[in-house]
Write a protein that holds these residues in place. Sequence first.
Motif, PDB file in Angstrom:
ATOM      1  N   UNK A  49       0.948  -1.149  -0.230  1.00  0.00           N
ATOM      2  CA  UNK A  49      -0.221   0.114   0.059  1.00  0.00           C
ATOM      3  C   UNK A  49       0.180   1.157  -0.468  1.00  0.00           C
ATOM      4  N   UNK A  50       0.947   1.865  -0.980  1.00  0.00           N
ATOM      5  CA  UNK A  50       1.530   3.187  -0.718  1.00  0.00           C
ATOM      6  C   UNK A  50       0.568   4.641  -0.442  1.00  0.00           C
ATOM      7  N   UNK A  51       1.477   5.075   0.574  1.00  0.00           N
ATOM      8  CA  UNK A  51       0.556   6.613   1.237  1.00  0.00           C
ATOM      9  C   UNK A  51       1.962   8.011   0.764  1.00  0.00           C
ATOM     10  N   UNK A  52       0.654   8.639  -0.466  1.00  0.00           N
ATOM     11  CA  UNK A  52       2.050   9.834  -1.094  1.00  0.00           C
ATOM     12  C   UNK A  52       0.806  10.852  -0.250  1.00  0.00           C
ATOM     13  N   UNK A  53       1.340  11.959  -0.412  1.00  0.00           N
ATOM     14  CA  UNK A  53       1.121  13.072  -0.486  1.00  0.00           C
ATOM     15  C   UNK A  53       1.994  14.055  -0.127  1.00  0.00           C
ATOM     16  N   UNK A  54       1.482  15.896   0.279  1.00  0.00           N
ATOM     17  CA  UNK A  54       2.651  17.026  -0.210  1.00  0.00           C
ATOM     18  C   UNK A  54       3.003  16.940   1.480  1.00  0.00           C
TER      19      UNK A  54
END
Length: 323
Positions: A49-54
């Motif tokens: 599971x990838x978690x990305x964001x600024x």
Amino acid sequence: MDASRLVDRMLAGERTALARLMTLVEGRAAAVPEVMSRIYARTGRAQVIGITGPPGAGKSTLVDRLATHLRAAGRKIGIVAVDPSSPFSGGAVLGDRIRMQSHFLDPDVFIRSISTRGSHGGIPRATRDIVRLFDAFGMDVVLVETVGVGQTELDIMQLAETVVVVLVPEAGDAVQVMKAGLLEIADVFVVNKADREGADRLEQELLQMLAMRGGAPWSVPVLRTQARDGTGTAAVLAAVEGHRAHARAGVDADAARRVRDVLDILDEEIERRLRAGVAAGADGIAPVLDAVREGTVDPYAAAVRILDDPTALGAILGGRRHG
């Protein structure tokens, strides 16, 4: 201790051996291809599971909450927290593990912070191999938290089965700038810190963007959370599981990923051998580089000349030194 013995110890369940193998992988040691080849048959089981964001969106806090839910379900977890690199040491500087202290003493959770080392895709090459080490070690789920998000940062989409894009109300204007990249990589949108002003607006902007796309096989959910106190985080995990079931009912994504892996590994290995061959003065390369230094041949023509010379290219890739 040689890499082969470390692999044996890691496969026997030794966490210290796993950590040492991760260090080898992150340093891109010469033994990496051998290590990864040995463990490859034991991979392909873990959910990634990838978690990305600024920056500042609360990704680490969300990862911590998701890990809590997963552990309550009895699942073993690996966490890869990708931090921006220190410009001096090349090491991770944010230390996401500090934000996940509640899991430090849990033997079924392993947290590894790694640096981006200048990677433009949000995740360094070593991340793929660290995920595989977790997989071979027997982790059920691997959570990969990455820095930033943008139109060029698509590496996580190729690594993870499901990508969760985390935004905050303050990111409303940035959403328009990042629109194309966000739509391409997001399987689940999360509006975190949803108690803040602007959360409704951001949610509506995302829903409008998704509606304009139309015809997508997966309906990307937009979920509101307050990760700090856990509000809404169980729904995020439910959406992730829903996306995984959807994806696995379709085409053989694993087969496509394996082919991409071959190309990625070739790309890295060829670059490594080219740099080593050039540095060692492989047969046929020295005159071309001398001409570049003198300005009589431009770098583009020099690269084509080397690629068109099987002897020089073979010497570089094979590591044969000049003279």
